[in-house]
Write an enzyme that holds these catalytic residues in place. Structure first.
Site: not given
Ligand SMILES: C[S@@+](CC[C@H](N)C(=O)[O-])C[C@H]1O[C@@H](n2cnc3c(N)ncnc32)[C@H](O)[C@@H]1O
Length: 276
Positions: A18, A41, A97, A115, A141, A161
């Site tokens: 992050h 993701h 995120s 997601e 994703g 991710d």
């Protein structure tokens, strides 16, 4: 799909990802033209570190917990880490995120989140309700990269991710980067990966180079030498076409994170995988 990010939110690996992500978003915002971020993701968006899942593992204590404590004791930190801590403070809950990206958007920018876990998707959708700049999809994703790239803005960042539950995740990532950069050659692509032992991440770097991707760097943070493959010993963020100045800015941020998270055995490095 067993992975739930709520157990790991705010841990050292989240903070590393992050901090670097926020720096790249701020770099994109240096130019006035709008940009698009695709979070492939995404997770649930915001995390209550006092909630049942985060409390069960307590992982955040050795991540954002340590980082906050170090800042409070006056330890000198690079500006990018200070900006991240300010953002965490502003969001209130720990920003995953989507919340972090949302906080960094300007009026002309937008965010697309994917997601695949139905409950996490519902939680994310609820968290983002009312934001016209954020779209949330219950969607794979990787498949979304084919659907949403290139963005109409022709500027932007793709964060990939995945949970690394699949044994072929590194191979899928390499293919996704290959296809993604063909569709969106001017885009920044950032991929988070775990480091348990060295061989898989070395293989990933080699595969990315073999796939012909240009201008690739990897930022890595180790808590300890990665000799025990059962433990998360560190993590990396592989970045394709990083914004200008990324390497110079990331080095001191990673070094500071390594000092805070693992003062005795920690280390950090930036590896150039392919030239610009
Ligand atoms: C590591 S977490 C994401 C954390 C988030 N990016 C952050 O930084 O706050 C990975 C997420 O991907 C979701 N997921 C797993 N497979 C997926 C897929 N094929 N497409 C989209 N999401 C997926 C999981 O349910 C999980 O919430």
């Amino acid at each position: 799909m067993n992975y739930r990010h709520a157990f790991h939110a705010g841990n050292f690996a989240d903070c590393m990802k992050h901090v670097l992500l926020l720096w790249m978003l701020r770099a994109l915002a240096r130019k006035p033209a709008g940009f698009m971020v695709l979070d492939t993701h995404a997770g649930i968006g915001r995390y209550d570190l006092a909630g049942a899942e985060a409390s069960r593992t307590g992982e955040w204590r050795d991540g954002i917990g340590r980082l906050r404590a170090a800042a409070e004791t006056g330890e000198a930190m690079p500006e990018g880490i200070g900006a991240f801590l300010d953002l965490v403070e502003r969001v209130g809950l720990y920003p995953g995120s989507p919340a972090l990206i949302q906080a960094a958007l300007r009026p002309g920018d937008r965010l697309i989140c994917c997601e695949l876990h139905p409950e996490d998707h519902a939680a994310l959708r609820a968290a983002m309700r009312g934001s016209a700049q954020v779209a949330v999809h219950l969607r794979d994703g990787y498949e979304a990269m084919r659907a949403f790239l290139p963005p109409r803005e022709r500027r932007g960042l793709v964060l990939i991710d995945p949970p690394f539950e699949a044994t072929d995740e590194f191979a899928r990532l390499t293919e996704a980067l290959h296809q993604g950069t063909i569709r969106f050659p001017s885009g920044v692509f950032a991929v988070w990966y775990p480091i348990k032992h060295r061989a898989p991440s070395r293989g990933f770097h080699a595969a990315v180079a073999e796939a012909g991707l240009r201008d690739v760097v990897a930022a890595e943070l180790l808590l300890r030498e990665p000799t025990d493959p059962e433990r998360l010993n560190g993590c990396g963020l592989l970045v394709v076409s990083p914004p200008w100045g990324f390497v110079e800015a990331a080095e001191p941020m990673l070094a500071a994170l390594a000092r805070v998270f693992a003062p005795d055995e920690g280390s950090a490095r930036l590896v150039r995988i392919t030239p610009e």
